[in-house]
Write a protein that holds these residues in place. Sequence first.
Motif, PDB file in Angstrom:
ATOM      1  N   UNK A   9       0.781  -4.043  -0.028  1.00  0.00           N
ATOM      2  CA  UNK A   9      -0.303  -3.455   0.957  1.00  0.00           C
ATOM      3  C   UNK A   9       0.566  -1.894   0.960  1.00  0.00           C
ATOM      4  N   UNK A  10      -0.140  -0.937   0.996  1.00  0.00           N
ATOM      5  CA  UNK A  10       0.322   0.369   1.287  1.00  0.00           C
ATOM      6  C   UNK A  10      -0.644   0.907   2.427  1.00  0.00           C
ATOM      7  N   UNK A  11       0.290   1.662   3.248  1.00  0.00           N
ATOM      8  CA  UNK A  11      -0.419   2.140   4.696  1.00  0.00           C
ATOM      9  C   UNK A  11      -0.301   3.463   4.404  1.00  0.00           C
ATOM     10  N   UNK A  12      -1.521   4.330   4.380  1.00  0.00           N
ATOM     11  CA  UNK A  12      -1.389   5.733   4.012  1.00  0.00           C
ATOM     12  C   UNK A  12      -2.177   6.493   4.804  1.00  0.00           C
ATOM     13  N   UNK A  13      -1.665   7.299   5.845  1.00  0.00           N
ATOM     14  CA  UNK A  13      -2.285   8.287   6.819  1.00  0.00           C
ATOM     15  C   UNK A  13      -2.909   9.348   6.251  1.00  0.00           C
ATOM     16  N   UNK A  14      -4.356   9.425   6.500  1.00  0.00           N
ATOM     17  CA  UNK A  14      -5.256  10.521   5.850  1.00  0.00           C
ATOM     18  C   UNK A  14      -6.284  10.959   6.506  1.00  0.00           C
ATOM     19  N   UNK A  15      -7.176  11.368   6.019  1.00  0.00           N
ATOM     20  CA  UNK A  15      -8.326  12.325   6.599  1.00  0.00           C
ATOM     21  C   UNK A  15      -9.577  11.609   6.951  1.00  0.00           C
ATOM     22  N   UNK A  16      -9.526  10.316   6.216  1.00  0.00           N
ATOM     23  CA  UNK A  16     -10.683   9.578   5.837  1.00  0.00           C
ATOM     24  C   UNK A  16     -11.102   8.905   7.237  1.00  0.00           C
ATOM     25  N   UNK A  47      -7.761  -2.709  -3.475  1.00  0.00           N
ATOM     26  CA  UNK A  47      -8.946  -2.772  -2.520  1.00  0.00           C
ATOM     27  C   UNK A  47      -8.410  -2.032  -1.299  1.00  0.00           C
ATOM     28  N   UNK A  48      -9.374  -1.413  -0.511  1.00  0.00           N
ATOM     29  CA  UNK A  48      -9.216  -0.454   0.564  1.00  0.00           C
ATOM     30  C   UNK A  48      -9.869  -0.855   1.799  1.00  0.00           C
ATOM     31  N   UNK A  49      -9.203  -0.518   2.927  1.00  0.00           N
ATOM     32  CA  UNK A  49      -9.686  -0.675   4.153  1.00  0.00           C
ATOM     33  C   UNK A  49      -9.197   0.733   5.048  1.00  0.00           C
ATOM     34  N   UNK A  50      -9.846   0.844   6.026  1.00  0.00           N
ATOM     35  CA  UNK A  50      -9.354   2.000   7.085  1.00  0.00           C
ATOM     36  C   UNK A  50      -9.097   1.450   8.501  1.00  0.00           C
ATOM     37  N   UNK A  51      -7.778   1.622   8.799  1.00  0.00           N
ATOM     38  CA  UNK A  51      -7.567   1.420  10.028  1.00  0.00           C
ATOM     39  C   UNK A  51      -7.414   2.622  11.225  1.00  0.00           C
ATOM     40  N   UNK A  52      -7.485   2.080  12.487  1.00  0.00           N
ATOM     41  CA  UNK A  52      -7.401   3.277  13.361  1.00  0.00           C
ATOM     42  C   UNK A  52      -5.926   2.905  14.365  1.00  0.00           C
ATOM     43  N   UNK A  80      -5.104   9.931  13.436  1.00  0.00           N
ATOM     44  CA  UNK A  80      -5.323   8.578  14.015  1.00  0.00           C
ATOM     45  C   UNK A  80      -6.060   7.523  13.041  1.00  0.00           C
ATOM     46  N   UNK A  81      -5.815   7.719  11.704  1.00  0.00           N
ATOM     47  CA  UNK A  81      -6.471   6.814  10.844  1.00  0.00           C
ATOM     48  C   UNK A  81      -5.608   6.733   9.669  1.00  0.00           C
ATOM     49  N   UNK A  82      -5.535   5.490   8.862  1.00  0.00           N
ATOM     50  CA  UNK A  82      -4.973   5.285   7.856  1.00  0.00           C
ATOM     51  C   UNK A  82      -5.670   4.470   6.785  1.00  0.00           C
ATOM     52  N   UNK A  83      -5.402   4.746   5.285  1.00  0.00           N
ATOM     53  CA  UNK A  83      -5.998   3.819   4.578  1.00  0.00           C
ATOM     54  C   UNK A  83      -5.043   2.508   4.160  1.00  0.00           C
ATOM     55  N   UNK A  84      -5.424   1.486   4.386  1.00  0.00           N
ATOM     56  CA  UNK A  84      -4.786   0.080   4.143  1.00  0.00           C
ATOM     57  C   UNK A  84      -5.322  -0.269   2.837  1.00  0.00           C
ATOM     58  N   UNK A  85      -4.374  -0.096   1.663  1.00  0.00           N
ATOM     59  CA  UNK A  85      -4.725  -0.169   0.289  1.00  0.00           C
ATOM     60  C   UNK A  85      -4.081  -1.560  -0.387  1.00  0.00           C
ATOM     61  N   UNK A  86      -4.773  -2.463  -0.688  1.00  0.00           N
ATOM     62  CA  UNK A  86      -4.201  -3.818  -1.237  1.00  0.00           C
ATOM     63  C   UNK A  86      -4.130  -3.530  -2.571  1.00  0.00           C
ATOM     64  N   UNK A  87      -3.034  -3.850  -3.337  1.00  0.00           N
ATOM     65  CA  UNK A  87      -2.939  -3.778  -4.725  1.00  0.00           C
ATOM     66  C   UNK A  87      -2.612  -5.127  -5.303  1.00  0.00           C
ATOM     67  N   UNK A 116       3.915  -2.215   3.506  1.00  0.00           N
ATOM     68  CA  UNK A 116       3.858  -3.262   4.655  1.00  0.00           C
ATOM     69  C   UNK A 116       4.660  -4.192   4.655  1.00  0.00           C
ATOM     70  N   UNK A 117       5.170  -4.502   3.270  1.00  0.00           N
ATOM     71  CA  UNK A 117       6.189  -5.782   3.070  1.00  0.00           C
ATOM     72  C   UNK A 117       7.375  -5.822   3.834  1.00  0.00           C
ATOM     73  N   UNK A 118       7.814  -4.466   4.002  1.00  0.00           N
ATOM     74  CA  UNK A 118       9.106  -3.955   4.577  1.00  0.00           C
ATOM     75  C   UNK A 118       9.112  -3.061   5.771  1.00  0.00           C
ATOM     76  N   UNK A 119       7.875  -2.305   5.879  1.00  0.00           N
ATOM     77  CA  UNK A 119       7.543  -1.171   6.926  1.00  0.00           C
ATOM     78  C   UNK A 119       8.654   0.104   6.399  1.00  0.00           C
ATOM     79  N   UNK A 120       8.860   0.222   5.312  1.00  0.00           N
ATOM     80  CA  UNK A 120       9.566   1.353   4.737  1.00  0.00           C
ATOM     81  C   UNK A 120       8.588   2.448   4.713  1.00  0.00           C
ATOM     82  N   UNK A 121       8.856   3.366   5.285  1.00  0.00           N
ATOM     83  CA  UNK A 121       7.969   4.863   5.263  1.00  0.00           C
ATOM     84  C   UNK A 121       8.600   5.771   4.248  1.00  0.00           C
ATOM     85  N   UNK A 122       7.832   6.873   3.698  1.00  0.00           N
ATOM     86  CA  UNK A 122       8.671   7.459   2.624  1.00  0.00           C
ATOM     87  C   UNK A 122       7.607   8.862   2.481  1.00  0.00           C
ATOM     88  N   UNK A 123       8.111   9.888   2.449  1.00  0.00           N
ATOM     89  CA  UNK A 123       7.289  10.947   1.712  1.00  0.00           C
ATOM     90  C   UNK A 123       6.980  10.470   0.153  1.00  0.00           C
TER      91      UNK A 123
END
Length: 321
Positions: A9-16, A47-52, A80-87, A116-123
């Motif tokens: 899972x990738x968590x990606x904040x964005x405009x969606x 697969x994609x979801x959007x969380x707040x 305030x929202x991010x795409x939660x993307x499962x690969x 999400x497996x580690x909580x490691x964030x990155x540019x």
Amino acid sequence: MSARVPSNFLLVPGPWRRPGEVVEALKARGVDAHAAWDEPIAAGQVRVDVIEDERLGSGFARGRSGPLPSELVERVAACRRAALVEIGQTLDADPTSVAEVGRALRDAGGLAVRLEASGVASPWKPWLELLSSGGASELCELSVCFVRDEDDAFFTCGMHGFDLPDAEIIAADAEIAIDWLDALSVYQLAEQPALASGHTFRPYAEAAPRVLERWPDHRHHPEDGRYNPFGVWRLLPEGVSRLEARAHVPTIVPPLVAMLTAAERSAKRALTREEVAALVSEASAIALEPRHIREMERSRGYADIEPELAWEQWQVVRETL
């Protein structure tokens, strides 16, 4: 029953605001994506979801190497929202395709990325560079973090993104601890060794080998994305050894943890040490090579507990039930 498909899972904040917006943005950039649903993911599927979440900023404050740029963290905090993307794959199976998803998310307005497996964030820039390299060391740097626990215990988090156990070591010196943990992580990913409790490991020729002992992940609840169902290798103190390394390991079938769970639910109370010992001694077992045990674990999605340490390890597991 369909075969298990690992996923990340990738968590990606964005405009969606809705999953459909992310799906369309990805498709416009050549990525075949779908809105998330309850069925198991297929191999290679996106697969994609959007969380707040109003606390996104704090979740992107630090990466593996330290704090993220303050300007980036401020932008994420305002989102305030991010795409939660499962690969549907392990990170090492096809890093190029994961990088393609990442670039598409970036170009669609994604501000940063967190595994999400580690909580490691990155540019995006260093994340995509490490991922595109495809090397074991770079993939571990991308996805695995080191954490210091109480009592000078250091441990990794994120190796289940590769269907591999994490590791822990007790050491007074942080640099030494990280050297051991990083070397074991890269070794597991690069060489895919068929390890078992009782085997030994050392990060370099001059180091005294330490015995490996696998334990359940006691630091994270199974519903936490950081939980590793394949457990944690404990690098025991120098000179300590409890389990014998074997070419063929007695393996209880069905898994011991499933048997103990069923027995405890049937009894409607906690099992006693004597009852656990009796179940272990009466269980059917087959002798398997470690590589076959690993294949079985990956097929079902989790590691069993050690029969010789059943009582101690069952106490760890039952806390998460």
